[in-house]
Enzyme design. Structure first.
Site, PDB file in Angstrom:
ATOM      1  N   HIS A 121       1.030   5.656   0.954  1.00 21.83           N
ATOM      2  CA  HIS A 121       1.124   5.155   2.415  1.00 21.83           C
ATOM      3  C   HIS A 121       1.521   3.642   2.462  1.00 21.83           C
ATOM      4  CE1 HIS A 121      -1.037   8.591   3.588  1.00 21.83           C
ATOM      5  NE2 HIS A 121      -1.933   8.323   4.035  1.00 21.83           N
ATOM      6  N   CYS A 124      -7.987   6.287   4.384  1.00 22.22           N
ATOM      7  CA  CYS A 124      -7.150   5.675   3.171  1.00 22.22           C
ATOM      8  C   CYS A 124      -6.366   4.617   4.050  1.00 22.22           C
ATOM      9  CB  CYS A 124      -6.375   6.926   2.636  1.00 22.22           C
ATOM     10  SG  CYS A 124      -5.563   7.959   4.070  1.00 22.22           S
TER      11      CYS A 124
END
Ligand code: NAP
Ligand code: 3JN
Length: 337
Positions: free
Chosen positions: A245, A129
């Site tokens: 994130h 990711c």
């Protein structure tokens, strides 16, 4: 478009549930969706967007008749089950690190290297990711200016550690004395609180003092950009954020640039939104990017010493574009091609 039978392995997890939700909301051309997980969850009912799925145990025969299988149950399950699914005729889109560095398996982000989808032989790997979020923002700069160096620090949400990571943060926020059991790495003996804290360790330590997550960012970037020599260095940090994130990225470019050119290239890039208005205190923050498909870029500024150095602040929903959405977009590309 032909309708296909789809399986989601890891359907009860954070990524699996997001894949189910995206398949329904994006009108993915499916004839049937099979929700698979471990024996523990067999028979469990999952409700996603008014649709109910009854979870079945993942066995090799569960892939009989499946055209596209999304795998998000961890690397060991992928290693055990992916080839079984391919043998039965499925194309596997794997969210784990099991095959990412296999030279015979393409590692793909559709906005970055869609050309690599052409040479798969049954398995396509989805990158980590943090790599996906970084490369959606950096690939347009590589294309227009060329990258000569990447230095990145990440601020990774607890949902990167799955459903249990989120539970741990929520419990500790309510009760700061609650015992830490999941982070930084559930399988290691030592755990630290994440509420009111930061943990500069994601995954286990590997060579040269870097963690596996940091090595993934280096190696996966080099593979996808077809630049094995590209200098990349990463520091990955867990922060007490539930979802999305964030990444502070410093890059050096091969050509001179103006900040207007950078903004122009990024605003026109597929999958990128520029949110950069310091005067009005506008920049991307995890809380605003949850459930967004695009990667957001702000705090765009030149390095004070190196004329070709550039700082960016990048935020993306790592369960969505960082995992589930990227996998579903790969499936969509396969079907439309
Ligand atoms: P999670 O919330 O912990 O879910 C794990 C899923 O895997 C559950 O559905 C679980 O089913 C299933 N599973 C575990 N062991 C299994 C087995 N032996 N056989 C079949 N199914 C099994 O984890 P997650 O966050 O969704 O992440 C899953 C994987 O996606 C990660 O391991 C990673 O490789 C990848 N990934 C995650 C992220 C992220 O941000 N979270 C991002 C990129 C990639 P049960 O309910 O039956 O246990
Ligand atoms: O920790 C994060 O923020 C992302 C986690 C990703 C992850 C977690 C467990 C196993 C991965 C991954 O996608 O690289 C893996 C893995 O498949 O190795």
């Amino acid at each position: 478009m032909k309708k296909v039978k789809v399986a989601v392995l890891g359907a009860t997890g954070a990524v699996g549930e997001e894949i189910l939700s995206l398949l329904l909301e994006r009108d993915f051309p499916y004839s049937e969706i099979v929700a698979l997980a471990s024996k523990r969850s067999a028979g469990k009912k999952l409700k996603v967007k008014d649709q109910e799925f009854i979870v079945q145990e993942a066995t090799p025969d569960a892939f009989e008749g499946v055209d596209i299988a999304f795998f998000c149950a961890g690397g060991s399950v992928s290693k055990e089950m992916a080839r079984e699914a391919v043998k039965r005729g499925a194309v596997v889109i794997d969210n784990t690190s099991a095959f990412r560095m296999d030279p015979d398996v393409p590692l793909v982000v559709p906005e970055v290297n869609p050309e690599d989808l052409k040479w798969h032989s049954g398995i396509i790997a989805n990158p980590n990711c943090s790599t996906i979020i970084m490369l959606v923002a950096l690939a347009p700069l590589e294309k227009h200016f060329g990258l000569s160096r990447i230095i990145v620090s990440t601020y990774q949400a607890v949902s990167g550690a799955g459903v249990k990571g989120v539970e741990e943060l929520v419990t500790q926020v309510k009760n700061p004395n609650a015992k830490a059991e999941v982070l930084p790495v559930a399988s290691l003996p030592k755990h630290y609180p994440i509420a009111y804290n930061l943990i500069p360790q994601i995954d286990v330590f590997d060579a040269d003092g870097y963690t596996k997550e940091e090595w993934k960012m280096v190696k996966e970037t080099q593979k996808m950009l077809h630049r094995p020599e590209l200098g990349v260095t990463a520091t990955t940090v867990r922060v007490p954020v539930v979802r999305c994130h964030s990444e502070s990225i410093y890059v050096e470019l091969n050509k001179d640039f103006s900040l207007d050119e950078i903004r122009d290239v990024l605003s026109k890039a597929e999958g990128v939104v520029v949110l950069d208005d310091p005067e009005n205190q506008l920049y991307p923050m995890p809380i605003d990017i949850e459930k967004k498909d695009e990667v957001y870029v702000g705090r765009i500024r030149r390095d004070l010493v190196n004329e070709r150095g550039l700082n960016l602040w990048v935020v993306g929903d790592q369960i969505r574009k960082g995992a589930a959405l990227n996998a579903v977009q790969i499936g969509e590309r396969l079907l439309s091609d």
